[in-house]
Scaffold this motif. Structure first.
Motif, PDB file in Angstrom:
ATOM      1  N   GLU A 173     105.502 134.217  58.611  1.00  0.00           N
ATOM      2  CA  GLU A 173     104.109 134.585  58.846  1.00  0.00           C
ATOM      3  C   GLU A 173     103.242 134.249  57.622  1.00  0.00           C
ATOM      4  O   GLU A 173     102.139 133.709  57.762  1.00  0.00           O
ATOM      5  CB  GLU A 173     104.044 136.084  59.149  1.00  0.00           C
ATOM      6  CG  GLU A 173     102.678 136.605  59.457  1.00  0.00           C
ATOM      7  CD  GLU A 173     102.716 138.117  59.697  1.00  0.00           C
ATOM      8  OE1 GLU A 173     103.599 138.601  60.424  1.00  0.00           O
ATOM      9  OE2 GLU A 173     101.856 138.802  59.137  1.00  0.00           O
ATOM     10  N   ARG A 207     102.667 130.491  57.404  1.00  0.00           N
ATOM     11  CA  ARG A 207     101.648 130.040  58.379  1.00  0.00           C
ATOM     12  C   ARG A 207     100.250 130.518  57.990  1.00  0.00           C
ATOM     13  O   ARG A 207      99.298 129.747  58.023  1.00  0.00           O
ATOM     14  CB  ARG A 207     102.007 130.537  59.774  1.00  0.00           C
ATOM     15  CG  ARG A 207     103.181 129.815  60.364  1.00  0.00           C
ATOM     16  CD  ARG A 207     103.552 130.390  61.730  1.00  0.00           C
ATOM     17  NE  ARG A 207     104.824 129.893  62.165  1.00  0.00           N
ATOM     18  CZ  ARG A 207     104.967 128.870  63.005  1.00  0.00           C
ATOM     19  NH1 ARG A 207     103.926 128.284  63.503  1.00  0.00           N
ATOM     20  NH2 ARG A 207     106.175 128.464  63.344  1.00  0.00           N
ATOM     21  N   ASN A 208     100.121 131.801  57.616  1.00  0.00           N
ATOM     22  CA  ASN A 208      98.804 132.335  57.264  1.00  0.00           C
ATOM     23  C   ASN A 208      98.202 131.642  56.043  1.00  0.00           C
ATOM     24  O   ASN A 208      96.995 131.460  55.967  1.00  0.00           O
ATOM     25  CB  ASN A 208      98.876 133.839  57.022  1.00  0.00           C
ATOM     26  CG  ASN A 208      99.115 134.616  58.293  1.00  0.00           C
ATOM     27  OD1 ASN A 208      98.988 134.087  59.404  1.00  0.00           O
ATOM     28  ND2 ASN A 208      99.482 135.879  58.153  1.00  0.00           N
ATOM     29  N   LYS A 221      98.843 128.634  55.260  1.00  0.00           N
ATOM     30  CA  LYS A 221      98.744 127.213  55.606  1.00  0.00           C
ATOM     31  C   LYS A 221      99.462 126.332  54.579  1.00  0.00           C
ATOM     32  O   LYS A 221      98.904 125.364  54.067  1.00  0.00           O
ATOM     33  CB  LYS A 221      97.278 126.797  55.758  1.00  0.00           C
ATOM     34  CG  LYS A 221      96.576 127.598  56.849  1.00  0.00           C
ATOM     35  CD  LYS A 221      95.148 127.199  57.004  1.00  0.00           C
ATOM     36  CE  LYS A 221      94.538 128.059  58.112  1.00  0.00           C
ATOM     37  NZ  LYS A 221      93.153 127.838  58.331  1.00  0.00           N
TER      38      LYS A 221
END
Length: 129
Positions: A51, A54-55, A57
């Motif tokens: 997570e 992804r958050n 990037k």
């Protein structure tokens, strides 16, 4: 289910609870035990790690770090402890920062699938399926 082991030193100048929080910010379901110089945490989920990747990037850079740390059925990475304390993620590949790092080993028979789950490959801004 992967076996994740995180080892971190706790220096005399550090608050042990803050060091534990740094681990829990990355592996919230981990079980933390005291060791001679700090803590050893074990977990079976890398969902929060994925997570954060992804958050923030950082799929491509995280994937590159994971692949460089891959040996047989495991991946060894180091995470900046101070950055983890504030709920962010920064991988370390060179010298440790002054207060050290969180050394993480992820073991699984299907380590390539775990790497894909944490940081899938991309083409441009698109995640490859």
């Amino acid at each position: 289910m992967p076996l994740i082991t995180a080892r971190v030193k706790c220096f005399p100048t550090e608050d042990p609870e803050k060091v534990k929080k740094a681990i829990l910010n990355i592996f919230p379901e981990s079980i933390i035990d005291e060791s001679e110089n700090g803590f050893v945490a074990t977990a079976n989920s890398c969902e929060r790690l994925a997570e954060l990747v992804r958050n923030m990037k950082i799929l491509d850079s995280a994937r590159a770090v994971l692949l460089r740390g891959k040996r047989n059925n495991s991946v060894k990475i180091r995470i900046n402890k101070q950055v983890a304390f504030v709920g962010k993620l920064s991988f370390i590949e060179d010298r440790d920062p002054p207060l050290g790092s969180i050394e993480v080993v992820i073991e699984d028979e299907r380590i390539d699938e775990i790497i894909d789950k944490i940081a899938p490959s991309t083409t441009g801004d698109e995640v490859n399926s």
